[in-house]
Design an enzyme around this catalytic site. Structure first.
Site, mmCIF file in Angstrom:
data_model
loop_
_atom_site.group_PDB
_atom_site.id
_atom_site.type_symbol
_atom_site.label_atom_id
_atom_site.label_comp_id
_atom_site.label_asym_id
_atom_site.label_seq_id
_atom_site.Cartn_x
_atom_site.Cartn_y
_atom_site.Cartn_z
ATOM 1 N N GLU A 66 0.830 -1.194 0.000
ATOM 2 C CA GLU A 66 0.000 0.000 0.000
ATOM 3 C C GLU A 66 0.873 1.255 0.000
ATOM 4 O O GLU A 66 0.613 2.207 -0.747
ATOM 5 C CB GLU A 66 -0.926 0.001 1.211
ATOM 6 C CG GLU A 66 -1.837 1.219 1.259
ATOM 7 C CD GLU A 66 -2.572 1.363 2.577
ATOM 8 O OE1 GLU A 66 -3.739 1.791 2.555
ATOM 9 O OE2 GLU A 66 -1.974 1.066 3.635
ATOM 10 N N TRP A 88 -8.626 -1.610 0.128
ATOM 11 C CA TRP A 88 -9.337 -0.442 -0.380
ATOM 12 C C TRP A 88 -10.577 -0.808 -1.189
ATOM 13 O O TRP A 88 -11.294 0.083 -1.665
ATOM 14 C CB TRP A 88 -8.410 0.413 -1.250
ATOM 15 C CG TRP A 88 -7.536 1.331 -0.459
ATOM 16 C CD1 TRP A 88 -6.241 1.131 -0.068
ATOM 17 C CD2 TRP A 88 -7.904 2.616 0.058
ATOM 18 N NE1 TRP A 88 -5.781 2.208 0.660
ATOM 19 C CE2 TRP A 88 -6.771 3.130 0.749
ATOM 20 C CE3 TRP A 88 -9.070 3.380 0.013
ATOM 21 C CZ2 TRP A 88 -6.795 4.375 1.378
ATOM 22 C CZ3 TRP A 88 -9.086 4.623 0.637
ATOM 23 C CH2 TRP A 88 -7.953 5.095 1.301
ATOM 24 N N TYR A 130 -4.623 10.176 -0.810
ATOM 25 C CA TYR A 130 -3.215 10.038 -0.454
ATOM 26 C C TYR A 130 -2.203 10.328 -1.566
ATOM 27 O O TYR A 130 -1.690 11.427 -1.667
ATOM 28 C CB TYR A 130 -2.983 8.643 0.132
ATOM 29 C CG TYR A 130 -3.707 8.429 1.425
ATOM 30 C CD1 TYR A 130 -3.285 9.045 2.597
ATOM 31 C CD2 TYR A 130 -4.849 7.629 1.485
ATOM 32 C CE1 TYR A 130 -3.965 8.863 3.809
ATOM 33 C CE2 TYR A 130 -5.544 7.443 2.684
ATOM 34 C CZ TYR A 130 -5.091 8.068 3.838
ATOM 35 O OH TYR A 130 -5.781 7.888 5.016
ATOM 36 N N ARG A 172 12.252 23.127 10.120
ATOM 37 C CA ARG A 172 11.037 22.674 10.789
ATOM 38 C C ARG A 172 9.893 22.501 9.794
ATOM 39 O O ARG A 172 8.729 22.373 10.182
ATOM 40 C CB ARG A 172 10.643 23.670 11.877
ATOM 41 C CG ARG A 172 11.660 23.754 13.021
ATOM 42 C CD ARG A 172 11.184 24.676 14.135
ATOM 43 N NE ARG A 172 11.151 26.071 13.720
ATOM 44 C CZ ARG A 172 12.173 26.913 13.847
ATOM 45 N NH1 ARG A 172 13.330 26.497 14.352
ATOM 46 N NH2 ARG A 172 12.058 28.173 13.472
ATOM 47 N N ARG A 173 10.251 22.477 8.509
ATOM 48 C CA ARG A 173 9.239 22.340 7.451
ATOM 49 C C ARG A 173 9.409 21.034 6.668
ATOM 50 O O ARG A 173 8.974 20.927 5.524
ATOM 51 C CB ARG A 173 9.319 23.524 6.497
ATOM 52 C CG ARG A 173 9.148 24.865 7.207
ATOM 53 C CD ARG A 173 9.327 26.026 6.249
ATOM 54 N NE ARG A 173 9.264 27.307 6.960
ATOM 55 C CZ ARG A 173 9.377 28.496 6.376
ATOM 56 N NH1 ARG A 173 9.572 28.562 5.064
ATOM 57 N NH2 ARG A 173 9.310 29.603 7.099
ATOM 58 N N CYS A 192 -6.841 9.671 6.705
ATOM 59 C CA CYS A 192 -6.788 9.464 8.155
ATOM 60 C C CYS A 192 -5.368 9.755 8.634
ATOM 61 O O CYS A 192 -5.173 10.585 9.512
ATOM 62 C CB CYS A 192 -7.205 8.040 8.508
ATOM 63 S SG CYS A 192 -8.921 7.668 8.079
ATOM 64 N N ARG A 212 -5.561 11.968 12.059
ATOM 65 C CA ARG A 212 -6.764 12.632 12.573
ATOM 66 C C ARG A 212 -7.773 11.627 13.111
ATOM 67 O O ARG A 212 -8.551 11.912 14.029
ATOM 68 C CB ARG A 212 -7.434 13.474 11.472
ATOM 69 C CG ARG A 212 -7.985 12.624 10.344
ATOM 70 C CD ARG A 212 -8.983 13.333 9.453
ATOM 71 N NE ARG A 212 -9.472 12.377 8.461
ATOM 72 C CZ ARG A 212 -10.552 11.641 8.603
ATOM 73 N NH1 ARG A 212 -11.300 11.734 9.684
ATOM 74 N NH2 ARG A 212 -10.919 10.792 7.650
ATOM 75 N N CYS A 214 -8.126 7.309 13.955
ATOM 76 C CA CYS A 214 -7.414 6.034 14.018
ATOM 77 C C CYS A 214 -8.314 4.921 14.540
ATOM 78 O O CYS A 214 -8.794 4.980 15.680
ATOM 79 C CB CYS A 214 -6.182 6.139 14.904
ATOM 80 S SG CYS A 214 -5.310 4.557 15.070
ATOM 81 N N ASP A 215 -8.544 3.930 13.699
ATOM 82 C CA ASP A 215 -9.175 2.681 14.106
ATOM 83 C C ASP A 215 -8.084 1.863 14.803
ATOM 84 O O ASP A 215 -7.274 1.212 14.151
ATOM 85 C CB ASP A 215 -9.710 1.969 12.860
ATOM 86 C CG ASP A 215 -10.242 0.570 13.140
ATOM 87 O OD1 ASP A 215 -10.149 0.099 14.291
ATOM 88 O OD2 ASP A 215 -10.723 -0.074 12.185
ATOM 89 N N ASN A 223 -0.671 1.588 10.009
ATOM 90 C CA ASN A 223 -0.206 2.974 10.023
ATOM 91 C C ASN A 223 1.179 3.112 10.636
ATOM 92 O O ASN A 223 2.037 3.831 10.110
ATOM 93 C CB ASN A 223 -1.200 3.855 10.770
ATOM 94 C CG ASN A 223 -2.597 3.825 10.183
ATOM 95 O OD1 ASN A 223 -3.571 3.717 10.917
ATOM 96 N ND2 ASN A 223 -2.705 3.898 8.871
ATOM 97 N N LEU A 254 -12.135 2.643 19.131
ATOM 98 C CA LEU A 254 -12.369 1.213 18.942
ATOM 99 C C LEU A 254 -13.843 1.035 18.576
ATOM 100 O O LEU A 254 -14.723 1.638 19.205
ATOM 101 C CB LEU A 254 -12.057 0.436 20.217
ATOM 102 C CG LEU A 254 -10.585 0.364 20.615
ATOM 103 C CD1 LEU A 254 -10.439 -0.036 22.070
ATOM 104 C CD2 LEU A 254 -9.829 -0.616 19.707
ATOM 105 N N ALA A 309 -15.371 -1.195 9.140
ATOM 106 C CA ALA A 309 -16.494 -0.277 9.023
ATOM 107 C C ALA A 309 -16.266 0.636 7.821
ATOM 108 O O ALA A 309 -15.226 1.283 7.735
ATOM 109 C CB ALA A 309 -16.673 0.548 10.298
#
Length: 310
Positions: A66, A88, A130, A172-173, A192, A212, A214-215, A223, A254, A309
């Site tokens: 992936e 997917w 993505y 910092r970028r 996500c 943002r 997370c399952d 991830n 969860l 889900a």
């Protein structure tokens, strides 16, 4: 003599906390979750370490395929399905069923995606998810009369990141994001794992992911492996050593129908120290192949299945 907790214990502790104390709520899917806002976990990547979960089997090659697919900028599931990756498929399959009323099963749908290019083009595309944002962020140019048109070639955030790590390691970028506000409505699923940031410190490359949503039961394992894999790839390309993988979750949840998964996983004891090695150094970040990656010393407990889900 005291020993440090296994790296996976922080994951199990977070799972236990959310299951016992999370806010129970109805979510977008209608399934329902227990949720908290804000969580952080840190994992060392030194000495080839990789934070694969050991209390259940993680099919790391699926996660690796992936990630490599993201880096191509492709947004159609056809190539993933050809490689036996099904993670997917549920979104376009659901869209096809709702649009046509045809009660087609996943296997038959995927077979049509692979065999029929026109069908794949119509029903297999996920929108600008993505990879589209990572390597081809839209750029608009003047078209006259005060109008703008989308340029044929967008910004390649990944290529720019590699060059920035080399040229300005103290910056910092050093980051990229998939959250393109204008294009979120056109995505099958808004990102996500949305923003990745990197830091060079003492010859090591640290990688941070802000997620943002997370399952924790199903998605997190992929991830954190993806973050670790990408950090290691970037480090190799820029002549650095991998340092630390830092994961930050926004809405961490969860699903209520994952009770069996949660209870079974919490009953298990983590063990082992898997390693991730890259056996070839390609000429650039986009030329890696699945055969370049090797995981060793990984002896997980059995797989735990649970519904996704949509």
């Amino acid at each position: 003599m005291t020993t440090s907790p296994h790296y996976e214990q922080q994951y199990l502790d977070l799972m236990r906390h959310i299951w016992r104390h999370g806010d129970e709520r109805i979510d977008r899917t209608g399934v329902g979750t227990r949720s908290i806002l804000g969580a952080t976990m840190r994992f060392s990547l030194a000495d080839d370490a990789v934070p694969l979960l050991t209390t259940k089997r993680v099919y790391w090659k699926v996660a690796a395929r992936e990630m490599l697919w993201f880096l191509t900028g492709d947004t159609n599931i056809r190539e993933l399905v050809r490689q036996g990756v099904h993670i997917w498929t549920d979104w376009p399959l659901d869209a096809y069923r709702r649009a046509t009323g045809e009660d087609i099963d996943r296997d038959a749908f995927e077979a049509r995606i692979v065999e029929d290019a026109d069908f794949a083009a119509r029903w297999g595309d996920l929108g600008p998810v993505y990879g589209a944002q990572w390597v081809n962020w839209p750029v608009y140019e003047p078209a006259g009369d005060g109008l703008y048109r989308r340029a044929e070639k967008g910004r390649n955030q990944i290529a720019e990141l590699v060059e920035a790590i080399r040229a300005t390691p103290g910056s910092r970028r050093l980051l990229f994001t998939g959250w393109n506000v204008a294009e979120v409505p056109n995505m099958a699923l808004p990102p996500c794992h949305m923003t990745y940031q990197f830091q060079v410190a003492n010859g090591r490359l640290n990688g941070l992911l802000f997620q943002r949503s997370c399952d924790l039961g199903l998605g997190f394992a992929f991830n954190i492996f993806g973050l670790s894999m990408l950090t290691r790839m970037l480090a190799q390309q820029t002549g650095l050593e991998p340092g630390e993988a830092v994961w930050q979750g926004g809405d961490v949840h969860l699903y209520l129908n994952h009770a069996d998964l949660v209870e079974e996983q919490l009953s298990r004891v983590p063990a082992g120290a898997p390693k991730l090695r890259i056996n070839r150094r390609p000429s650039n970040i986009f030329d890696y192949r699945i055969e370049d990656f090797e995981v060793t010393n990984y002896a997980p407990q059995s797989h735990i299945s649970a519904p996704v889900a949509v």
